[in-house]
Design an enzyme around this catalytic site. Structure first.
Site, PDB file in Angstrom:
ATOM      1  N   ASP A   1       0.864  -1.177   0.000  1.00 38.76           N
ATOM      2  CA  ASP A   1       0.000   0.000   0.000  1.00 38.76           C
ATOM      3  C   ASP A   1       0.903   1.231   0.000  1.00 38.76           C
ATOM      4  O   ASP A   1       2.131   1.131   0.069  1.00 38.76           O
ATOM      5  CB  ASP A   1      -0.949  -0.020   1.189  1.00 38.76           C
ATOM      6  CG  ASP A   1      -0.209   0.126   2.494  1.00 38.76           C
ATOM      7  OD1 ASP A   1       1.011   0.378   2.475  1.00 38.76           O
ATOM      8  OD2 ASP A   1      -0.837  -0.008   3.540  1.00 38.76           O
ATOM      9  N   SER A   2       0.295   2.407  -0.084  1.00 34.36           N
ATOM     10  CA  SER A   2       1.086   3.619  -0.269  1.00 34.36           C
ATOM     11  C   SER A   2       1.469   4.272   1.049  1.00 34.36           C
ATOM     12  O   SER A   2       2.246   5.220   1.072  1.00 34.36           O
ATOM     13  CB  SER A   2       0.278   4.625  -1.066  1.00 34.36           C
ATOM     14  OG  SER A   2      -0.851   5.021  -0.300  1.00 34.36           O
ATOM     15  N   GLY A   3       0.909   3.780   2.139  1.00 33.43           N
ATOM     16  CA  GLY A   3       1.137   4.439   3.418  1.00 33.43           C
ATOM     17  C   GLY A   3       0.068   5.473   3.731  1.00 33.43           C
ATOM     18  O   GLY A   3      -0.037   5.926   4.874  1.00 33.43           O
TER      19      GLY A   3
ATOM     20  N   GLN B   1     -11.769   7.169  -4.528  1.00 34.88           N
ATOM     21  CA  GLN B   1     -12.360   7.584  -3.259  1.00 34.88           C
ATOM     22  C   GLN B   1     -13.744   8.183  -3.560  1.00 34.88           C
ATOM     23  O   GLN B   1     -14.320   7.870  -4.599  1.00 34.88           O
ATOM     24  CB  GLN B   1     -11.430   8.578  -2.543  1.00 34.88           C
ATOM     25  CG  GLN B   1     -10.131   7.959  -2.037  1.00 34.88           C
ATOM     26  CD  GLN B   1     -10.322   7.031  -0.830  1.00 34.88           C
ATOM     27  OE1 GLN B   1     -11.402   6.956  -0.237  1.00 34.88           O
ATOM     28  NE2 GLN B   1      -9.255   6.285  -0.497  1.00 34.88           N
TER      29      GLN B   1
ATOM     30  N   GLY C   1     -11.714   3.698   0.885  1.00 36.32           N
ATOM     31  CA  GLY C   1     -12.728   4.450   1.616  1.00 36.32           C
ATOM     32  C   GLY C   1     -13.999   3.690   1.914  1.00 36.32           C
ATOM     33  O   GLY C   1     -15.010   4.278   2.289  1.00 36.32           O
TER      34      GLY C   1
ATOM     35  N   ASP D   1      -7.871  -7.484   0.524  1.00 35.90           N
ATOM     36  CA  ASP D   1      -6.886  -7.710   1.581  1.00 35.90           C
ATOM     37  C   ASP D   1      -7.526  -7.315   2.883  1.00 35.90           C
ATOM     38  O   ASP D   1      -8.423  -6.471   2.912  1.00 35.90           O
ATOM     39  CB  ASP D   1      -5.634  -6.846   1.397  1.00 35.90           C
ATOM     40  CG  ASP D   1      -5.864  -5.443   1.942  1.00 35.90           C
ATOM     41  OD1 ASP D   1      -6.562  -4.658   1.271  1.00 35.90           O
ATOM     42  OD2 ASP D   1      -5.404  -5.143   3.065  1.00 35.90           O
TER      43      ASP D   1
ATOM     44  N   CYS E   1     -12.995 -28.868   7.951  1.00 33.23           N
ATOM     45  CA  CYS E   1     -11.775 -28.295   7.376  1.00 33.23           C
ATOM     46  C   CYS E   1     -10.680 -29.364   7.347  1.00 33.23           C
ATOM     47  O   CYS E   1     -10.571 -30.173   8.261  1.00 33.23           O
ATOM     48  CB  CYS E   1     -11.337 -27.101   8.221  1.00 33.23           C
ATOM     49  SG  CYS E   1      -9.796 -26.354   7.658  1.00 33.23           S
TER      50      CYS E   1
ATOM     51  N   CYS F   1      -7.331 -28.555   6.950  1.00 39.50           N
ATOM     52  CA  CYS F   1      -6.037 -27.886   7.084  1.00 39.50           C
ATOM     53  C   CYS F   1      -5.173 -28.585   8.137  1.00 39.50           C
ATOM     54  O   CYS F   1      -5.664 -29.411   8.908  1.00 39.50           O
ATOM     55  CB  CYS F   1      -6.212 -26.401   7.423  1.00 39.50           C
ATOM     56  SG  CYS F   1      -6.517 -26.037   9.172  1.00 39.50           S
TER      57      CYS F   1
ATOM     58  N   CYS G   1      -6.604 -28.369  11.694  1.00 40.07           N
ATOM     59  CA  CYS G   1      -7.798 -29.176  11.942  1.00 40.07           C
ATOM     60  C   CYS G   1      -7.521 -30.673  11.854  1.00 40.07           C
ATOM     61  O   CYS G   1      -8.208 -31.475  12.473  1.00 40.07           O
ATOM     62  CB  CYS G   1      -8.921 -28.749  11.006  1.00 40.07           C
ATOM     63  SG  CYS G   1      -9.541 -27.097  11.451  1.00 40.07           S
TER      64      CYS G   1
ATOM     65  N   HIS H   1      -5.159 -21.697  10.276  1.00 40.61           N
ATOM     66  CA  HIS H   1      -6.516 -22.132   9.919  1.00 40.61           C
ATOM     67  C   HIS H   1      -7.326 -21.010   9.262  1.00 40.61           C
ATOM     68  O   HIS H   1      -7.984 -21.227   8.240  1.00 40.61           O
ATOM     69  CB  HIS H   1      -7.259 -22.640  11.158  1.00 40.61           C
ATOM     70  CG  HIS H   1      -8.725 -22.825  10.913  1.00 40.61           C
ATOM     71  ND1 HIS H   1      -9.239 -23.907  10.237  1.00 40.61           N
ATOM     72  CD2 HIS H   1      -9.784 -22.033  11.187  1.00 40.61           C
ATOM     73  CE1 HIS H   1     -10.541 -23.782  10.118  1.00 40.61           C
ATOM     74  NE2 HIS H   1     -10.912 -22.652  10.683  1.00 40.61           N
TER      75      HIS H   1
END
Lengths: 371, 371
Positions: free
Chosen positions: A93-95, A189, A216, A266, A304, A306, A309, A335
């Site tokens: 990200d840009s900060g 935005q 935003g 994200d 699950c 994984c 699990c 998990h």
């Protein structure tokens, strides 16, 4: 060019999209969820474990890495990939978001933002040019323009002025960005105002870029407003570029985002709630810390498959988390990431088979939010 | 019988011994170092990682597990192996050491010890019978008799009285111990007094047991006294039984212990210093937290081939540790355990080839304590 987006198909019955994103560190299948590695590490996880849970790309934070250990050090290490031993794609990200949400005493001018570090109170100045300089030093595959993310609620005039400045900053970012092996994304935005979102889309997409993010949202507004603004915004975006909805990551929001045509997500949520002892299951989000799991010798999610699990019980994980044992945080984090990345895999499969709406319905039949 | 010790050979030029210890969960090669998993987890590590670094047996703590989550819960889980997902041998201590070192307001009577939990101040009573009951519930392969470990310095009369009681307690432990799939070890005490050590060895070995531990060393006494008492004590112990030196774990102490005929060691040191950012290297113990490693892009130990050293730099690990990132603690812990277990492997190899003294000399030529 080392960066390319291929839209493979759009679901016949919805706006859900299936695609592929090519980067210098490999291909990403979209829609995708990107685990967050704020400080050059996805908390508790090794790169090998990230691959095991299905991470194709991770995100890291310019603001944090700029403050510590510093982008110059990471550049000296050969870039972020080399520094943290991760050979798949990275997005930074840009900060912007952290400058506005974490730091103290910020002053915004046309030139950039002056802020005090949330760590030691030291003064710093980040401009669009500086944000790009830092991100070029870090060397991620995808980098973000420096923007202002207004809070919710914010009044119309403020949001309008802010998005205009974000557009001017975007142009400066593009100007400053000279690395050919990185894709620069712009950020839409406009707050919760549809006409401002439209204005932002128009101005941002006038700058030719390999991808666009929607910023935003998920900043405190009610869900119906978020989904409404999201739907409106994606309807205006070019179909041939990836769309990245920033900071969104509950299972429900991923499904609703895909439904509205989002390709990338994200969020710190899966890793953060994991460290508080909360985990996703087929039936909803449960808190394994709770006393009722003390003698529960079943897996976190019996459906699950994984590593966590397959090998550990709720009783053991609860014991570890209650004792602040690191293994507990590792097992819940593993998990939760597996759960979300598996969800995205199933979503992609459903879109491929034109069954996304059925998949969504089936998901909600079982998943009941917090349980 | 499921428990057996085979002394394969003694080094021609020293008292160093090579052996094999058979337990219900497999064979252990001696001399061996046992990583400590205080609360049913070796801090930061999965069982698979413990196997990768070469752990053949781990230790866990009766005192901690009795308080939380409780031995009854672990029994319900099918025992400690099943609870923590570890299928190799486990040794549990008796809780004696922690009762005397961690808890408040203890009262020692012939019957047992009353103490207050270091966690919530609650009152508890542990007798030899109770310590065995707990350890039978936990189900470790090797369990320890309930003893008193006097502090250093302690006066002669106190140590004498204490070791006599420890012997009486040992007899009660043996009486109470009915599980055939566990080996009960007795513990030699006697402080820094050779005649008391002799008395303790005599009385303890009169109780026929599959192994004997040496307690009450590395409790603050100077090294030369420790080595002197250790040498004297091992010289009195039966050759056909394994000897376990409790709570000892610096690289130097492992070598000096083996030299004096010790077969088993345990210590929290490698895992504890790792979490403080200190690591073992071929040349000594170094603190990777230090500023001088900020831009050092070499491995923790350039001569080490462990996962950490193959993949990460000092600069990155320092960054992680300074940020309190869990991955940092994982990487240093992994390396330190690998280092000690590799050391033990090389020691065994040296004994096999009758070259232990050469190996020891070579080790000290390079390893210079704290660097």
């Amino acid at each position: 060019m080392s960066f390319e987006f291929r839209l493979l198909k759009t679901d016949s019955n919805s706006k859900a999209r299936l695609g592929e994103l090519y980067t210098p560190h490999g291909k990403i299948e979209t829609p995708i969820f990107m685990p967050v590695g704020t400080q050059a590490t996805v908390k508790t996880m090794t790169p090998e474990e990230l691959k095991e849970v299905g991470a194709q790309i991770i995100l890291s934070n310019t603001y944090h890495l700029y403050l510590r250990p510093g982008h110059e050090l990471i550049k000296k290490a050969g870039g972020l990939h080399s520094f943290m031993n991760w050979d798949r794609p990275i997005l930074t990200d840009s900060g912007g978001f952290q400058v506005f949400s974490l730091s103290d005493l910020r002053e915004i001018t046309e030139e950039g933002v002056t802020f005090r570090s949330h760590i030691d109170g030291s003064y710093h100045f980040i401009s669009p040019e500086k944000a790009i300089e830092i991100q070029m030093a870090l060397g991620a595959d995808i980098i973000m323009a420096f923007d202002e993310c207004p809070p919710y609620p914010a009044d119309y005039d403020y949001v309008k002025e802010s998005l205009k400045r974000t557009t001017r900053w975007l142009k400066r970012c593009k100007e400053a960005h000279t690395r050919k092996d990185q894709a620069l994304f712009g950020i839409i935005q406009g707050g919760m105002y549809k006409d401002l979102r439209e204005e932002s889309v128009k101005e941002t997409t006038e700058v030719d870029l390999p991808g666009y993010a929607i910023g935003g949202l998920s900043v405190g507004e009610p869900k119906d407003i978020m989904y409404d603004i999201l739907e409106y915004t994606t309807s205006l975006l070019p179909v041939d570029k990836p769309r990245y909805l920033m900071g969104v990551g509950t299972p429900e929001d991923l499904i609703e985002g895909v439904l509205r045509g989002v390709d990338m997500f994200d969020c710190v949520l899966p890793t953060r709630i994991a460290r508080n002892g909360s985990v996703f299951t087929k039936f909803g989000q449960m808190t394994v810390r709770n006393a009722k799991y003390e003698a529960d010798f079943t897996p976190l999610d019996p459906y699950c498959d994984c590593y966590t699990c397959r090998n550990y019980t709720r009783a053991y994980i609860r014991h570890l988390i209650k004792r602040n044992e690191i293994l507990g945080l590792r097992l819940t984090t593993y998990h939760n990431l597996y759960f979300l990345l598996k969800l995205m895999e199933r979503i992609r499969e459903a879109i491929r088979e034109d069954k996304f709406l059925e998949y969504r319905e089936e998901f909600y039949r079982q998943y009941k939010g917090k349980i």
